[in-house]
Design a protein around this motif. Structure first.
Motif, PDB file in Angstrom:
ATOM      1  N   GLN A 158       0.771  -1.308  -0.214  1.00  0.00           N
ATOM      2  CA  GLN A 158      -0.154  -0.089  -0.011  1.00  0.00           C
ATOM      3  C   GLN A 158       0.925   1.197  -0.070  1.00  0.00           C
ATOM      4  N   ARG A 159       0.751   2.070  -1.003  1.00  0.00           N
ATOM      5  CA  ARG A 159       1.472   3.375  -0.926  1.00  0.00           C
ATOM      6  C   ARG A 159       0.596   4.727  -0.616  1.00  0.00           C
ATOM      7  N   VAL A 160      -0.675   4.419  -0.528  1.00  0.00           N
ATOM      8  CA  VAL A 160      -1.583   5.726  -0.159  1.00  0.00           C
ATOM      9  C   VAL A 160      -2.301   5.278   0.974  1.00  0.00           C
ATOM     10  N   GLY A 161      -3.135   4.022   1.000  1.00  0.00           N
ATOM     11  CA  GLY A 161      -3.843   3.500   2.021  1.00  0.00           C
ATOM     12  C   GLY A 161      -3.379   2.995   3.236  1.00  0.00           C
ATOM     13  N   ASP A 162      -2.001   2.987   3.258  1.00  0.00           N
ATOM     14  CA  ASP A 162      -1.505   1.932   4.362  1.00  0.00           C
ATOM     15  C   ASP A 162      -1.702   2.229   5.725  1.00  0.00           C
ATOM     16  N   TRP A 163      -2.088   3.624   6.004  1.00  0.00           N
ATOM     17  CA  TRP A 163      -2.497   4.073   7.377  1.00  0.00           C
ATOM     18  C   TRP A 163      -3.723   3.361   7.710  1.00  0.00           C
ATOM     19  N   ILE A 164      -4.676   3.571   6.816  1.00  0.00           N
ATOM     20  CA  ILE A 164      -6.184   3.093   6.973  1.00  0.00           C
ATOM     21  C   ILE A 164      -6.163   1.753   7.207  1.00  0.00           C
ATOM     22  N   GLU A 165      -5.420   0.888   6.024  1.00  0.00           N
ATOM     23  CA  GLU A 165      -5.507  -0.468   6.077  1.00  0.00           C
ATOM     24  C   GLU A 165      -4.941  -0.823   7.628  1.00  0.00           C
ATOM     25  N   TRP A 166      -3.856  -0.328   8.123  1.00  0.00           N
ATOM     26  CA  TRP A 166      -3.386  -0.771   9.484  1.00  0.00           C
ATOM     27  C   TRP A 166      -4.325  -0.275  10.397  1.00  0.00           C
ATOM     28  N   TYR A 167      -4.985   0.636  10.537  1.00  0.00           N
ATOM     29  CA  TYR A 167      -5.760   0.890  11.517  1.00  0.00           C
ATOM     30  C   TYR A 167      -6.926  -0.094  11.490  1.00  0.00           C
ATOM     31  N   ALA A 168      -7.561  -0.299  10.365  1.00  0.00           N
ATOM     32  CA  ALA A 168      -8.631  -1.187  10.202  1.00  0.00           C
ATOM     33  C   ALA A 168      -8.190  -2.606  11.049  1.00  0.00           C
ATOM     34  N   ARG A 169      -7.064  -2.923  10.961  1.00  0.00           N
ATOM     35  CA  ARG A 169      -6.651  -4.224  11.623  1.00  0.00           C
ATOM     36  C   ARG A 169      -6.455  -4.045  12.962  1.00  0.00           C
ATOM     37  N   LEU A 170      -6.005  -2.812  13.435  1.00  0.00           N
ATOM     38  CA  LEU A 170      -6.024  -2.624  14.783  1.00  0.00           C
ATOM     39  C   LEU A 170      -7.395  -2.783  15.614  1.00  0.00           C
ATOM     40  N   ILE A 171      -8.298  -2.004  14.922  1.00  0.00           N
ATOM     41  CA  ILE A 171      -9.818  -2.379  15.619  1.00  0.00           C
ATOM     42  C   ILE A 171     -10.354  -3.674  15.510  1.00  0.00           C
ATOM     43  N   ASP A 172      -9.810  -4.480  14.882  1.00  0.00           N
ATOM     44  CA  ASP A 172     -10.177  -5.992  14.739  1.00  0.00           C
ATOM     45  C   ASP A 172      -9.519  -6.716  15.872  1.00  0.00           C
ATOM     46  N   THR A 173      -8.445  -6.032  16.474  1.00  0.00           N
ATOM     47  CA  THR A 173      -7.874  -6.849  17.555  1.00  0.00           C
ATOM     48  C   THR A 173      -8.208  -6.316  18.841  1.00  0.00           C
ATOM     49  N   ASP A 174      -7.792  -6.878  20.055  1.00  0.00           N
ATOM     50  CA  ASP A 174      -8.407  -6.576  21.325  1.00  0.00           C
ATOM     51  C   ASP A 174      -7.510  -5.641  21.974  1.00  0.00           C
ATOM     52  N   VAL A 175      -6.693  -4.943  21.295  1.00  0.00           N
ATOM     53  CA  VAL A 175      -5.648  -3.603  21.924  1.00  0.00           C
ATOM     54  C   VAL A 175      -6.632  -2.625  22.063  1.00  0.00           C
ATOM     55  N   VAL A 176      -6.385  -2.011  23.440  1.00  0.00           N
ATOM     56  CA  VAL A 176      -7.253  -0.964  23.864  1.00  0.00           C
ATOM     57  C   VAL A 176      -6.524   0.200  23.055  1.00  0.00           C
ATOM     58  N   ALA A 177      -7.365   1.203  22.604  1.00  0.00           N
ATOM     59  CA  ALA A 177      -6.711   2.419  21.929  1.00  0.00           C
ATOM     60  C   ALA A 177      -7.444   3.628  22.753  1.00  0.00           C
ATOM     61  N   TYR A 178      -6.818   4.494  22.975  1.00  0.00           N
ATOM     62  CA  TYR A 178      -7.527   5.735  23.444  1.00  0.00           C
ATOM     63  C   TYR A 178      -6.903   6.972  23.028  1.00  0.00           C
ATOM     64  N   THR A 179      -7.773   7.959  22.736  1.00  0.00           N
ATOM     65  CA  THR A 179      -7.450   9.229  22.127  1.00  0.00           C
ATOM     66  C   THR A 179      -7.264  10.439  23.125  1.00  0.00           C
ATOM     67  N   VAL A 180      -6.218  11.137  23.390  1.00  0.00           N
ATOM     68  CA  VAL A 180      -6.291  12.396  24.037  1.00  0.00           C
ATOM     69  C   VAL A 180      -7.087  13.394  23.451  1.00  0.00           C
ATOM     70  N   PRO A 181      -8.144  14.103  24.065  1.00  0.00           N
ATOM     71  CA  PRO A 181      -8.955  15.052  23.540  1.00  0.00           C
ATOM     72  C   PRO A 181      -8.398  16.500  23.479  1.00  0.00           C
ATOM     73  N   GLU A 182      -7.299  16.361  22.986  1.00  0.00           N
ATOM     74  CA  GLU A 182      -6.518  17.655  22.901  1.00  0.00           C
ATOM     75  C   GLU A 182      -5.708  17.744  21.595  1.00  0.00           C
ATOM     76  N   VAL A 183      -5.621  19.029  21.165  1.00  0.00           N
ATOM     77  CA  VAL A 183      -4.544  19.079  19.968  1.00  0.00           C
ATOM     78  C   VAL A 183      -3.242  19.182  20.231  1.00  0.00           C
ATOM     79  N   LEU A 184      -2.565  18.080  19.645  1.00  0.00           N
ATOM     80  CA  LEU A 184      -1.144  18.103  20.199  1.00  0.00           C
ATOM     81  C   LEU A 184       0.012  17.756  19.136  1.00  0.00           C
ATOM     82  N   ALA A 185      -0.696  17.958  17.919  1.00  0.00           N
ATOM     83  CA  ALA A 185       0.217  17.911  16.876  1.00  0.00           C
ATOM     84  C   ALA A 185      -0.224  18.665  15.547  1.00  0.00           C
ATOM     85  N   ARG A 186       0.420  18.987  14.801  1.00  0.00           N
ATOM     86  CA  ARG A 186       0.222  19.718  13.424  1.00  0.00           C
ATOM     87  C   ARG A 186       0.450  18.977  12.164  1.00  0.00           C
ATOM     88  N   ARG A 187      -0.510  18.664  11.572  1.00  0.00           N
ATOM     89  CA  ARG A 187      -0.140  18.161  10.233  1.00  0.00           C
ATOM     90  C   ARG A 187       0.112  19.126   8.815  1.00  0.00           C
TER      91      ARG A 187
END
Length: 233
Positions: free
Chosen positions: A171-200
């Motif tokens: 994957q050269r464009v959708g690699d992140w989306i593909e990886w994240y889709a696999r993440l949500i298929d696992t039992d790994v607990v993910a959390y998002t800090v509700p604060e702007v802490l990076a700039r793209r």
């Protein structure tokens, strides 16, 4: 049971994959090295650059470790960085993005509050890179706020990365989306800090501006995700 026992001392490798990034990577590294909770290691993976990217990294001296590889794409560079990282927690920053000073501090606080969390994201904002002339046409305007998970905000434990598996190097464009889709298929607990802490950074060469290829790979990722969900357990 805590799946991620190696949290004290909280040792982080900050990983920057790069390809022909001399224009931006110095700013990304400056922001990483200026963190209020500094990483124990800063690792730049040069994916076969033909410009002065390696020289920019070298200007930081021993503060940044450089790993060089033949060009294989950003997924391959990320995978190389995960393998080369010295510490149990790995934070990724794309070479054209910028962390705010308390980014790692807030993420470490989140893990200490809930040791079962294996992956932590944050909110981010986008900015228009200053070298873009006003008359230039870009695909879309920068977002004032992005609350969804994006790679440049990710802090992940190695056990969590192993559970999800490596990035798909085809994957050269959708690699992140593909990886994240696999993440949500696992039992790994993910959390998002509700604060702007990076700039793209929003510039003319963002992968997301390559709309046709992006849409094709997104459809492929979505089909694979649905097939995994439908497969018998």
């Amino acid at each position: 049971m805590n799946k991620y026992p190696s949290t004290e001392p909280f040792l982080i490798t900050a990983l920057v994959p790069m390809f022909n990034a001399e224009q931006y990577v110095g700013e990304a590294l400056d922001a990483i090295l200026s963190q209020t909770t500094p990483p124990a290691e800063v690792l730049a993976v040069d994916d076969g650059s033909t410009d002065g990217s390696a020289a920019v990294v070298a200007s930081f001296g021993s503060a940044v470790r450089l790993v060089s590889r033949a060009n294989g794409g950003v997924s391959a560079a990320r995978n190389t960085g995960f393998a080369a990282a010295s510490h149990p927690w790995i934070a990724v920053c794309d070479n054209d993005d910028v962390w705010l000073p308390t980014k790692l501090e807030r993420q470490v606080e989140a893990v200490r509050a809930n040791p079962n969390v294996g992956v932590v994201f944050t909110w981010l904002t986008e900015f228009l890179s200053p070298e873009i002339p006003p008359e230039s046409v870009i695909t879309r305007a920068p977002m004032e706020l992005a609350t969804g998970p994006l790679i440049s905000t990710m802090l992940a434990h190695r056990h969590a990365l192993d559970a999800v598996g490596p990035f798909d190097e085809k994957q050269r464009v959708g690699d992140w989306i593909e990886w994240y889709a696999r993440l949500i298929d696992t039992d790994v607990v993910a959390y998002t800090v509700p604060e702007v802490l990076a700039r793209r950074r929003h510039h003319l060469n963002n992968n997301s501006n390559r709309e046709a290829a992006h849409k094709r790979e997104m459809l492929s990722v979505m089909r694979a995700h649905l097939e995994r969900r439908r497969a018998p357990s």
